[in-house]
Structure formats: structure tokens, C-alpha cells
Design a protein around this motif. Structure first.
Motif, PDB file in Angstrom:
ATOM      1  N   ALA A  27     -51.808  -6.503 -38.031  1.00 14.00           N
ATOM      2  CA  ALA A  27     -51.824  -6.388 -36.655  1.00 14.00           C
ATOM      3  C   ALA A  27     -50.154  -5.665 -36.354  1.00 14.00           C
ATOM      4  O   ALA A  27     -50.066  -5.103 -35.242  1.00 14.00           O
ATOM      5  CB  ALA A  27     -51.875  -7.554 -35.940  1.00 14.00           C
ATOM      6  N   LEU A  28     -49.419  -5.966 -37.506  1.00 16.62           N
ATOM      7  CA  LEU A  28     -47.873  -5.263 -36.959  1.00 16.62           C
ATOM      8  C   LEU A  28     -47.969  -3.960 -37.164  1.00 16.62           C
ATOM      9  O   LEU A  28     -46.909  -3.051 -36.699  1.00 16.62           O
ATOM     10  CB  LEU A  28     -46.927  -5.832 -37.886  1.00 16.62           C
ATOM     11  CG  LEU A  28     -46.753  -7.336 -37.981  1.00 16.62           C
ATOM     12  CD1 LEU A  28     -46.065  -7.922 -38.948  1.00 16.62           C
ATOM     13  CD2 LEU A  28     -46.065  -7.854 -36.620  1.00 16.62           C
ATOM     14  N   ALA A  29     -49.154  -3.336 -37.336  1.00 14.10           N
ATOM     15  CA  ALA A  29     -49.097  -1.755 -37.759  1.00 14.10           C
ATOM     16  C   ALA A  29     -49.261  -0.968 -36.219  1.00 14.10           C
ATOM     17  O   ALA A  29     -49.420   0.239 -36.194  1.00 14.10           O
ATOM     18  CB  ALA A  29     -50.248  -1.272 -38.460  1.00 14.10           C
ATOM     19  N   LEU A  30     -49.919  -1.754 -35.209  1.00 12.59           N
ATOM     20  CA  LEU A  30     -49.923  -1.533 -33.910  1.00 12.59           C
ATOM     21  C   LEU A  30     -48.889  -1.030 -33.166  1.00 12.59           C
ATOM     22  O   LEU A  30     -48.937  -0.135 -32.310  1.00 12.59           O
ATOM     23  CB  LEU A  30     -50.989  -2.497 -33.090  1.00 12.59           C
ATOM     24  CG  LEU A  30     -52.253  -2.654 -33.669  1.00 12.59           C
ATOM     25  CD1 LEU A  30     -52.879  -3.762 -32.732  1.00 12.59           C
ATOM     26  CD2 LEU A  30     -53.208  -1.537 -33.607  1.00 12.59           C
ATOM     27  N   THR A  31     -47.700  -1.683 -33.562  1.00  5.52           N
ATOM     28  CA  THR A  31     -46.497  -1.235 -32.932  1.00  5.52           C
ATOM     29  C   THR A  31     -45.821   0.019 -33.546  1.00  5.52           C
ATOM     30  O   THR A  31     -45.584   0.158 -34.634  1.00  5.52           O
ATOM     31  CB  THR A  31     -45.568  -2.490 -32.834  1.00  5.52           C
ATOM     32  OG1 THR A  31     -45.345  -2.833 -34.180  1.00  5.52           O
ATOM     33  CG2 THR A  31     -46.029  -3.657 -32.341  1.00  5.52           C
ATOM     34  N   ARG A  32     -45.191   0.951 -32.673  1.00  7.33           N
ATOM     35  CA  ARG A  32     -44.851   2.030 -33.032  1.00  7.33           C
ATOM     36  C   ARG A  32     -43.517   1.908 -33.492  1.00  7.33           C
ATOM     37  O   ARG A  32     -42.554   1.127 -32.844  1.00  7.33           O
ATOM     38  CB  ARG A  32     -44.873   3.364 -32.013  1.00  7.33           C
ATOM     39  CG  ARG A  32     -46.359   3.727 -31.806  1.00  7.33           C
ATOM     40  CD  ARG A  32     -46.908   4.498 -32.397  1.00  7.33           C
ATOM     41  NE  ARG A  32     -46.145   5.601 -32.767  1.00  7.33           N
ATOM     42  CZ  ARG A  32     -46.169   6.945 -31.913  1.00  7.33           C
ATOM     43  NH1 ARG A  32     -47.167   6.714 -30.933  1.00  7.33           N
ATOM     44  NH2 ARG A  32     -45.624   7.846 -32.177  1.00  7.33           N
ATOM     45  N   ASP A  33     -42.944   2.590 -34.662  1.00  4.61           N
ATOM     46  CA  ASP A  33     -41.427   2.388 -34.960  1.00  4.61           C
ATOM     47  C   ASP A  33     -40.788   3.462 -34.282  1.00  4.61           C
ATOM     48  O   ASP A  33     -41.173   4.564 -33.824  1.00  4.61           O
ATOM     49  CB  ASP A  33     -41.193   2.627 -36.280  1.00  4.61           C
ATOM     50  CG  ASP A  33     -41.804   1.238 -37.055  1.00  4.61           C
ATOM     51  OD1 ASP A  33     -41.967   0.153 -36.503  1.00  4.61           O
ATOM     52  OD2 ASP A  33     -42.013   1.541 -38.108  1.00  4.61           O
ATOM     53  N   ASP A  34     -39.377   3.343 -33.960  1.00  6.95           N
ATOM     54  CA  ASP A  34     -38.325   4.457 -33.650  1.00  6.95           C
ATOM     55  C   ASP A  34     -38.619   5.707 -34.470  1.00  6.95           C
ATOM     56  O   ASP A  34     -38.301   5.342 -35.684  1.00  6.95           O
ATOM     57  CB  ASP A  34     -37.014   3.924 -33.566  1.00  6.95           C
ATOM     58  CG  ASP A  34     -36.826   2.814 -32.252  1.00  6.95           C
ATOM     59  OD1 ASP A  34     -37.773   2.756 -31.554  1.00  6.95           O
ATOM     60  OD2 ASP A  34     -35.777   2.096 -32.423  1.00  6.95           O
ATOM     61  N   GLY A  35     -38.626   6.689 -33.911  1.00  2.00           N
ATOM     62  CA  GLY A  35     -38.672   7.822 -34.787  1.00  2.00           C
ATOM     63  C   GLY A  35     -40.147   8.158 -35.385  1.00  2.00           C
ATOM     64  O   GLY A  35     -40.097   9.230 -35.934  1.00  2.00           O
ATOM     65  N   ASP A  36     -41.091   7.540 -35.064  1.00  3.67           N
ATOM     66  CA  ASP A  36     -42.375   7.439 -35.539  1.00  3.67           C
ATOM     67  C   ASP A  36     -43.138   8.864 -34.656  1.00  3.67           C
ATOM     68  O   ASP A  36     -43.000   8.822 -33.603  1.00  3.67           O
ATOM     69  CB  ASP A  36     -43.154   6.380 -35.239  1.00  3.67           C
ATOM     70  CG  ASP A  36     -44.511   6.360 -35.999  1.00  3.67           C
ATOM     71  OD1 ASP A  36     -44.691   7.294 -36.791  1.00  3.67           O
ATOM     72  OD2 ASP A  36     -45.384   5.457 -35.711  1.00  3.67           O
TER      73      ASP A  36
END
Length: 76
Positions: A27-36
Motif C-alpha cells: 500500500a505504500l507504493a500508492l504514494t508518489r515520491d519527490d522527483g518521481d
């Protein structure tokens, strides 16, 4: 292996698997990282070509090269 050791091994394996599944929360893969910056998705044919056809073709080319440049003595 007696029954007690088998049960212990099964419990350890099940516990380890459960902990690994819980710790790798997808479920943590749903949030986008900075620079993604994801690109365009692949079509079904591109996916099949990339992950099925390309490895099979690469294997065939390597196998053919090995057979062509085989320096061992031919057995009659």
C-alpha cells in the motif's frame, strides 16, 4: 524428523512468511515520491515482447553462438 520438530519448523516458516508479508506493505507504493516521474505505460504486446519474447530470443542467440564456436572434439 519427528512430529514435534516438523510442527516447530512449520510454525517458524509460517511466522517468517507472515512477518515478511506484513513488513512489505504494498500500500505504500500508492504514494508518489519527490522527483518521481513515471513514463508512459506499456501495451500488452510490448509487455509480452519485452518480458517473454526478448529473453527467449536472447537465450536462443547465446545457445547458437555456443554451438557454433564449440571447440570440443566431435564424437562419432
Amino acid at each position: 524428523m519427528d512430529k514435534k520438530n516438523a510442527m516447530r519448523a512449520g510454525a517458524v516458516a509460517a511466522g517468517t512468511t507472515l512477518m515478511m508479508l506484513l513488513m512489505s506493505s504494498p500500500a505504500l507504493a500508492l504514494t508518489r515520491d519527490d522527483g518521481d516521474d513515471p513514463g508512459q505505460g506499456l501495451s500488452a504486446m510490448e509487455t509480452i515482447g519485452l518480458y517473454v519474447v526478448a529473453p527467449i530470443a536472447l537465450f536462443a542467440v547465446i545457445a547458437a553462438l555456443v554451438m557454433v564456436f564449440d571447440k570440443s572434439k566431435k564424437q562419432a
